[in-house]
Design a protein around this motif. Sequence first.
Motif, PDB file in Angstrom:
ATOM      1  N   ARG A  16       0.799  -1.279  -0.133  1.00  0.00           N
ATOM      2  CA  ARG A  16      -0.087  -0.081   0.025  1.00  0.00           C
ATOM      3  C   ARG A  16       0.849   1.081   0.068  1.00  0.00           C
ATOM      4  O   ARG A  16       1.906   1.405   0.700  1.00  0.00           O
ATOM      5  N   SER A  17       0.477   2.311  -0.901  1.00  0.00           N
ATOM      6  CA  SER A  17       0.985   3.471  -0.962  1.00  0.00           C
ATOM      7  C   SER A  17       2.897   3.229  -1.203  1.00  0.00           C
ATOM      8  O   SER A  17       3.513   4.412  -1.122  1.00  0.00           O
ATOM      9  N   SER A  18       3.487   2.133  -1.747  1.00  0.00           N
ATOM     10  CA  SER A  18       4.537   2.132  -2.296  1.00  0.00           C
ATOM     11  C   SER A  18       5.129   2.846  -3.249  1.00  0.00           C
ATOM     12  O   SER A  18       6.323   3.350  -3.210  1.00  0.00           O
ATOM     13  N   PHE A  19       4.153   3.081  -4.194  1.00  0.00           N
ATOM     14  CA  PHE A  19       4.757   4.175  -5.419  1.00  0.00           C
ATOM     15  C   PHE A  19       4.770   5.471  -4.941  1.00  0.00           C
ATOM     16  O   PHE A  19       5.882   6.051  -5.072  1.00  0.00           O
ATOM     17  N   THR A  20       3.773   5.806  -4.212  1.00  0.00           N
ATOM     18  CA  THR A  20       3.660   7.148  -3.487  1.00  0.00           C
ATOM     19  C   THR A  20       4.993   7.676  -2.777  1.00  0.00           C
ATOM     20  O   THR A  20       5.408   8.737  -2.944  1.00  0.00           O
ATOM     21  N   LYS A  21       5.401   6.707  -1.949  1.00  0.00           N
ATOM     22  CA  LYS A  21       6.434   6.830  -1.034  1.00  0.00           C
ATOM     23  C   LYS A  21       7.761   6.823  -1.791  1.00  0.00           C
ATOM     24  O   LYS A  21       8.655   7.569  -1.355  1.00  0.00           O
ATOM     25  N   LEU A  22       7.797   6.076  -2.907  1.00  0.00           N
ATOM     26  CA  LEU A  22       9.052   6.118  -3.935  1.00  0.00           C
ATOM     27  C   LEU A  22       9.197   7.397  -4.492  1.00  0.00           C
ATOM     28  O   LEU A  22      10.417   7.898  -4.463  1.00  0.00           O
ATOM     29  N   VAL A  23       8.037   8.077  -4.900  1.00  0.00           N
ATOM     30  CA  VAL A  23       8.134   9.249  -5.612  1.00  0.00           C
ATOM     31  C   VAL A  23       8.440  10.372  -4.576  1.00  0.00           C
ATOM     32  O   VAL A  23       9.321  11.290  -4.986  1.00  0.00           O
ATOM     33  N   GLU A  24       7.941  10.418  -3.227  1.00  0.00           N
ATOM     34  CA  GLU A  24       8.120  11.294  -2.152  1.00  0.00           C
ATOM     35  C   GLU A  24       9.365  11.238  -2.016  1.00  0.00           C
ATOM     36  O   GLU A  24      10.148  12.272  -1.783  1.00  0.00           O
ATOM     37  N   ALA A  25      10.193  10.283  -1.712  1.00  0.00           N
ATOM     38  CA  ALA A  25      11.570  10.162  -1.555  1.00  0.00           C
ATOM     39  C   ALA A  25      12.502  10.456  -2.648  1.00  0.00           C
ATOM     40  O   ALA A  25      13.449  11.285  -2.496  1.00  0.00           O
ATOM     41  N   MET A  26      12.165  10.070  -3.882  1.00  0.00           N
ATOM     42  CA  MET A  26      12.865  10.892  -4.941  1.00  0.00           C
ATOM     43  C   MET A  26      12.996  12.264  -5.274  1.00  0.00           C
ATOM     44  O   MET A  26      13.903  12.827  -5.584  1.00  0.00           O
ATOM     45  N   ASN A  27      11.649  12.790  -4.833  1.00  0.00           N
ATOM     46  CA  ASN A  27      11.521  14.148  -4.757  1.00  0.00           C
ATOM     47  C   ASN A  27      12.360  14.916  -3.837  1.00  0.00           C
ATOM     48  O   ASN A  27      13.048  15.900  -4.109  1.00  0.00           O
TER      49      ASN A  27
END
Length: 204
Positions: free
Chosen positions: A145-156
Amino acid sequence: MEYADCAPDGSCVSEGAGSGKGRMRMRGQEREYKSKNLQAERRRRQKLSDRLLALRALVPIITNMNKATIIEDAITYIKELQKNVKDLSDQLLEMEASSEEEAKQRSETIDAAEEMNKCGIEEDVEVTNIDGNKFWLKIVIQKKRSSFTKLVEAMNFLGFEFTDTSVTTSKGAILITACVEGIYGETFAAAETRELLQEIIKGI
């Protein structure tokens, strides 16, 4: 005033004597009744005093020692206890809901990992350099759950921006393809970016 009846033989009986004894008995009974009432009132007051002392011992803050203040302070203390009970109950409900949510997420993660294993799918990160600060990514990770969102937030947060992104899910896995570009124009090596992505994915 007493009256006497005399018999023919000269003996007399006074009528007033008997009524005096009656009045004495009535006065004695009245004093005994008042004494019993006084003792009952004393016991009632002592019982009330003992209960106030017990109440005062239970309440941590007493502002004054008179009866009215002791009761008012006790009411205030009870209201504070009731508020604390409500707050603790709300916290307990939140903790239970959080535990249920965590258990659900763990179950979903286990199911996703098992499904990936059955299908022979492994987590993978591929990074291809397009330009000095621009990369093409292909990432396969567990479906969480929310793995893609967390990935994008970390990269940003680290200064990368996702563009031309595609996300698909299948058999317990998430497939992400995207172009990533450094926001601040810095130049990154493909190997360095891959290691960075791997570290981020471990923390998701």
